[in-house]
Each structure stands twice: as C-alpha cells, then as structure tokens.
Scaffold this motif. Structure first.
Motif, short mmCIF file in Angstrom:
data_model
loop_
_atom_site.label_atom_id
_atom_site.label_comp_id
_atom_site.label_asym_id
_atom_site.label_seq_id
_atom_site.Cartn_x
_atom_site.Cartn_y
_atom_site.Cartn_z
N LEU A 220 -3.94 0.12 -16.24
CA LEU A 220 -2.92 -0.03 -15.31
C LEU A 220 -3.46 -0.10 -13.67
N VAL A 221 -4.27 0.60 -13.31
CA VAL A 221 -4.89 0.74 -11.92
C VAL A 221 -5.87 -0.33 -11.74
N GLY B 27 -7.21 -2.73 -14.34
CA GLY B 27 -7.29 -3.77 -15.13
C GLY B 27 -8.09 -3.81 -16.17
N ARG C 74 0.58 -3.80 -16.03
CA ARG C 74 -0.10 -4.11 -14.65
C ARG C 74 0.34 -5.55 -14.52
N GLN C 75 0.27 -6.35 -15.42
CA GLN C 75 0.80 -7.80 -15.49
C GLN C 75 2.22 -8.07 -15.56
N LEU D 297 5.15 -0.25 -10.18
CA LEU D 297 3.96 -0.15 -10.56
C LEU D 297 3.58 1.49 -10.03
N ASN E 197 2.12 4.54 -12.32
CA ASN E 197 0.70 4.80 -12.24
C ASN E 197 0.61 6.54 -11.90
#
Length: 212
Positions: free
Chosen positions: A47-48, A50, A183-184, A192, A196
């Motif tokens: 998530l942070v 990639g 993330r995308q 986001l 996170n």
C-alpha cells in the motif's frame, strides 16, 4: 514420515513419498497464505511503497524461514525448549520491531512522496523470522512431522526449505499485491492515508500475538 526414504537400504538415489510431499506442500500453503505478521506487513508495504519496492521484503521472508529450518534442524529448537528465557527475549525483540515498523509506516503515510521512505529490506525480512512466533511454529512442526533423522537428513532439510520457498513466494506476493491494488484504486489521498494508518495500527496490534 520422512520426505525421502531409501529402498532396501542400498539405493543411493532418494525417492519422494507422494503423500508426504503433498502434506508438506499443503502445510506450507496454509501457513503462508493465512494472516500473520508477515502478511500484514506485506499488505502495508504494498500500500505504501507499491509492488516493485516490496519484492525484497517478499523474497527475504522465505530465505529467513529456510535459515530457520536449518537452525532448528541443527538443534536450535531444543535449546529454546530448555531455556524459556530465550523465547521471552525474542518476543520482546519482535514486539519492539513491530512497533518500530508500525511507526515507520505511519510516518511514511505523511510523506508527500513515498519514495523518500524505505521499505523493509531483504535481510530485515529474513531476520524478522527469528522473532516471529508463527515462523518458529512452522520450523518446529516441519522438523517434527516431516523430517526423519535417519534418511538423508540434510537433503530433507534442504528440500523442505525449497518447498516453502516455491509455495511461499506466490502466497506472500498475493498479500503485497492486495496492498498495491488498494494503492492504485484509492486515488483520494485522504482515504489512502486513512487505510494506511489503519494498517499501521494493525501492525502495532499484531505485536500482541507474540504474547498469546
């Protein structure tokens, strides 16, 4: 039941018992794909940072498990059984590491550019297995249930490590890819950030699993 056995005590080539191999592979699948500290950390890293920057973390985990299997096979597990204080020390180190990592991930979410932060490295991921109770459970169970002390002991250890590597990498990658997928999809920075930080909080709470 051993992974390998000799036929008639004379055969130099080792042959594999299908039932044992299947059992070991299924055990590796279940223990690797189910939630635990490693998978939670990988999801947060995906998530942070990639997927691309999380690969060293992914590959470091099975390497650490392999070294751990070899260590337990060499007798380290018996040392821990005889000296419980070593286990307590490892729990303290593991708890401190997870809390530190959760703090890093929390802070990384605040950065305008995540490339300025650093994900878990290959060797950090490998070293973490030695303070991860789930990884110790895996190693001790494999030695007790799938390794015979009589027939090609070292080869069995190497083979068991290879199975966990082959089965484990795709399973671990799924968790990292899940985080990278979030993330995308989540283009809203506030959402986001919320997700996170929730993952970072879960990473901190996961430290409590060490004491159950």
């Amino acid at each position: 039941m051993a992974i390998f056995q000799y036929r008639d005590g004379l055969q130099t080539d080792l042959w594999m018992e299908t039932a044992t191999l299947t059992g070991l592979a299924l055990y590796a699948l279940v223990m690797t794909i189910t939630p635990g500290p490693n998978n939670l950390m990988l999801t947060t890293s995906g998530l942070v940072f990639g997927m691309a920057r999380t690969w060293p973390h992914i590959l470091g985990i099975p390497f650490g498990v392999a070294v751990q299997l070899m260590s337990v096979g060499a007798g380290l597990g018996a040392v821990f059984a005889l000296e419980p204080r070593i286990q307590i020390f490892l729990k303290i180190i593991g708890t401190a590491y997870l809390l530190w990592l959760a703090y890093k991930l929390w802070r990384a979410a605040e950065m305008p550019d995540a490339s300025l932060a650093k994900p878990v490295s290959f060797f950090q991921a490998a070293a973490f297995q030695f303070v991860n109770p789930k990884a110790w459970l895996i190693a001790v169970t494999v030695i007790a249930a799938f390794i015979s002390p009589d027939n090609g002991y070292l080869i069995q250890l190497v083979f068991a490590s290879a199975i966990f590597t082959v089965v484990g990498i795709p399973c671990l990658a799924v968790w990292a890819a899940f985080g990278a997928g979030l993330r995308q999809v989540l283009h809203d920075p506030s959402k986001l950030l919320l997700i996170n930080r929730s993952m970072s909080a879960l990473a901190a709470l996961t430290a409590g699993l060490f004491w159950l």
